[in-house]
Each structure stands twice: as C-alpha cells, then as structure tokens.
Design a protein around this motif. Sequence first.
Motif, PDB file in Angstrom:
ATOM      1  N   UNK A  59       0.830  -1.214   0.000  1.00 25.09           N
ATOM      2  CA  UNK A  59       0.000   0.000   0.000  1.00 25.09           C
ATOM      3  C   UNK A  59       0.868   1.269   0.000  1.00 25.09           C
ATOM      4  N   UNK A  60       1.943   1.240   0.756  1.00 29.14           N
ATOM      5  CA  UNK A  60       2.829   2.401   0.797  1.00 29.14           C
ATOM      6  C   UNK A  60       3.452   2.674  -0.572  1.00 29.14           C
ATOM      7  N   UNK A  61       3.871   1.612  -1.243  1.00 29.42           N
ATOM      8  CA  UNK A  61       4.463   1.770  -2.575  1.00 29.42           C
ATOM      9  C   UNK A  61       3.415   2.268  -3.565  1.00 29.42           C
ATOM     10  N   UNK A  62       2.207   1.723  -3.499  1.00 33.07           N
ATOM     11  CA  UNK A  62       1.127   2.157  -4.393  1.00 33.07           C
ATOM     12  C   UNK A  62       0.834   3.644  -4.206  1.00 33.07           C
ATOM     13  N   UNK A  63       0.733   4.101  -2.962  1.00 33.29           N
ATOM     14  CA  UNK A  63       0.447   5.512  -2.698  1.00 33.29           C
ATOM     15  C   UNK A  63       1.566   6.407  -3.229  1.00 33.29           C
ATOM     16  N   UNK A  64       2.809   5.977  -3.032  1.00 37.64           N
ATOM     17  CA  UNK A  64       3.945   6.770  -3.493  1.00 37.64           C
ATOM     18  C   UNK A  64       3.989   6.835  -5.023  1.00 37.64           C
ATOM     19  N   UNK A  65       3.677   5.709  -5.681  1.00 35.42           N
ATOM     20  CA  UNK A  65       3.674   5.691  -7.148  1.00 35.42           C
ATOM     21  C   UNK A  65       2.607   6.630  -7.702  1.00 35.42           C
ATOM     22  N   UNK A  66       1.433   6.618  -7.091  1.00 36.05           N
ATOM     23  CA  UNK A  66       0.356   7.508  -7.541  1.00 36.05           C
ATOM     24  C   UNK A  66       0.734   8.975  -7.345  1.00 36.05           C
ATOM     25  N   UNK A  67       1.386   9.284  -6.239  1.00 36.06           N
ATOM     26  CA  UNK A  67       1.816  10.662  -5.986  1.00 36.06           C
ATOM     27  C   UNK A  67       2.869  11.093  -6.992  1.00 36.06           C
ATOM     28  N   UNK A  68       3.800  10.196  -7.327  1.00 42.27           N
ATOM     29  CA  UNK A  68       4.849  10.519  -8.302  1.00 42.27           C
ATOM     30  C   UNK A  68       4.246  10.782  -9.674  1.00 42.27           C
ATOM     31  N   UNK A  69       3.307   9.935 -10.065  1.00 46.71           N
ATOM     32  CA  UNK A  69       2.639  10.134 -11.352  1.00 46.71           C
ATOM     33  C   UNK A  69       1.932  11.489 -11.399  1.00 46.71           C
ATOM     34  N   UNK A  70       1.271  11.848 -10.319  1.00 46.75           N
ATOM     35  CA  UNK A  70       0.525  13.108 -10.270  1.00 46.75           C
ATOM     36  C   UNK A  70       1.451  14.316 -10.373  1.00 46.75           C
TER      37      UNK A  70
END
Length: 332
Positions: A312-323
Amino acid sequence: MNRFLLLGAVLAGACASASGADPSPEFAVIGMDAQVRTDPPKLAPSGKRAPYGGRVTVLEEKTVDGKVYAKVQQSGGAKTVYGWTAKTNLGSPKEFDPAMAPGDEVDTEPLKGLEAVMGSIYNARGKYLFDRAKELGASPAALAAVLKVESGGRGFGPDGRTIVRFENHTFWGQWGKAHKDTFDAHFKFNPDKGWLGHQWRKTAAGPWVDEHKNQAGEWEVLEFAQTLDKPAALKSASYGAGQIMGFNHKTVGYATVEEMVKAFDRGIEPQLDGIIAFIKTHPNCLKGLKENDFTLFAGCYNGRGKEAEYGRLIKDAAEAYTKVTRGKKLGG
C-alpha cells in the motif's frame, strides 16, 4: 523487514567555520521537507523549504529546546542564504549525483506531504529513474515509489560513511557456529527471532550494549567483528540506501563483499544500482514492479508478513509521483 534489505536512517551535523580558518565543509540538504524557519529563538515556519539535494555550508548553529538548528547558505552560484533549518536536514553530498537530475524540476513549494516528497525525488533522481525503469520494463513512478519506501532515499551517515546495520544472527551463521565460545562472549541475539535482541560487548567481561541505536554504534560493532573474521563480518552487515546484505554481493554484481562495500562508499549511484540488480535477479520482484502488483513486489523484497502494508505504501507513493510529474519529460 527481511535479512536481505532493511531500511536505514541518517542524521547529519555541521560546524560553522571561524574567520581565517579552513573553509566550512560542504553538506547537502537531505531532508525532503527541509522547512526554513525564522531566526531563533522563535524558529517559526517561513513557508519555504531548503532545496532537496542542494549543496550548502553552515553559517551558524543554535540549540533550541534540545534541538539543533543550522543557518545555511548555498555553496555555489549566488550563495543565497536560505535561513535556519533543523540540523538533521543536512547530510553528505555523496547522497546526490547531478547527472541523475531530470533538468525540468517540479515546483515543490506548493506541494505537501507525500506529493512534496515524490516531487523532490523526481528533482534529484528523475533521469536515473526514467533510464533504469526503461531497462526494467517498468514505470518510473513504480521505481520511484520503491526507492522511496524501501530505501528511505538515504545512503550515507553523518560522517559520510555508508549506512550499515550489523546483524548478529547472520554473523552467527557466517562465523559464530564454528567459534561458539568466542561468539557467545561478544554477541547476543534472540534464538527464536534472530533479528531481535542484538547486543554486543568488546571485552568478555564488559557490559552488554544494545545495538541499532545509531550509525556510530553500527560501525563500531562491524569494525570489531572484522577483527575476528573480516569477510564474514562484512557479509553479516547490510549497506547503503537499499540496505543490501553483504552476503548478496554476487547477486548485485560484485565478486567479493569487499568490492561491494568499496563501491557503495563512492556515491549514491552504485547503491541504487545494487537495488536494481537485486530486483533483476528476483523474478517476483521484477514481475511485481512491471505489473504494478506492489503486494507481490513487497513480499519478494521484504519477505512475508508485511507485504500488504508495504504494498500500500508503494502504491500511494507511485500515484503521488505520477501526479506531480505529469507533463514532465521524464515523469511517471
């Protein structure tokens, strides 16, 4: 965390130079949210940040309520005085390599929380992440998130040495079993959960000391263990931003553990390359990264037990990076 890769943390310090003395040493801003504050004693947030990865010198230090703050100035260029920030936001310049930067920075000033952190990671390592992600067949956002969650983004301690963590239970397997009396005189660990209860002492009659408190302590026990068996000791510690265990030296491309330790000390790129090499040689890590199955990735990278949490932590970080990198030439 597993025995292969552990997170690591780093603190830093600086001293202002006196007039006529040698120039102040150069530091880097390692805090991704390095808040600039007003003058002591108030030290109120100014709403600005010292630039992540920026090279600075320390002009002055103050201790307020037990916490040390430093007044920092840009090392080169216009020598801009940024102001006061917590001393823990400063670290080794070896943490950064200008060749990794993308050349089109994200404006992190209006960003907060995780988005500010991921924007800072792009600004410092965007080109590196883009190039390595392409090699792996993954997205830059996925790789950026892994580096953020699994490495903490830091590879060096306050004195510029590589971050290490000495594992007593691993040293038992590497050397202690064959030298039980000597091992037992100097090292302890929990026999049921080997990663817990780590203590050591330099002399057989000395007091036991808890490990994993700070980097100075980690290096002290590692250096002592090397006096017993250097290769075994080096194989029993983890190193750098990815906290790669020394016994994995061949997995990440080094013939000997000594070669790996020496390479990791040179700068941040060899340390990050070690993480990439580890991923390449572990099929579930690579599959999870390429398919954005971060639970699968975390189970491979960290071992069983907390894969859902780390996923979950990696998923949240990936979404933030994409944004935050949307529209950037090397974004996620």
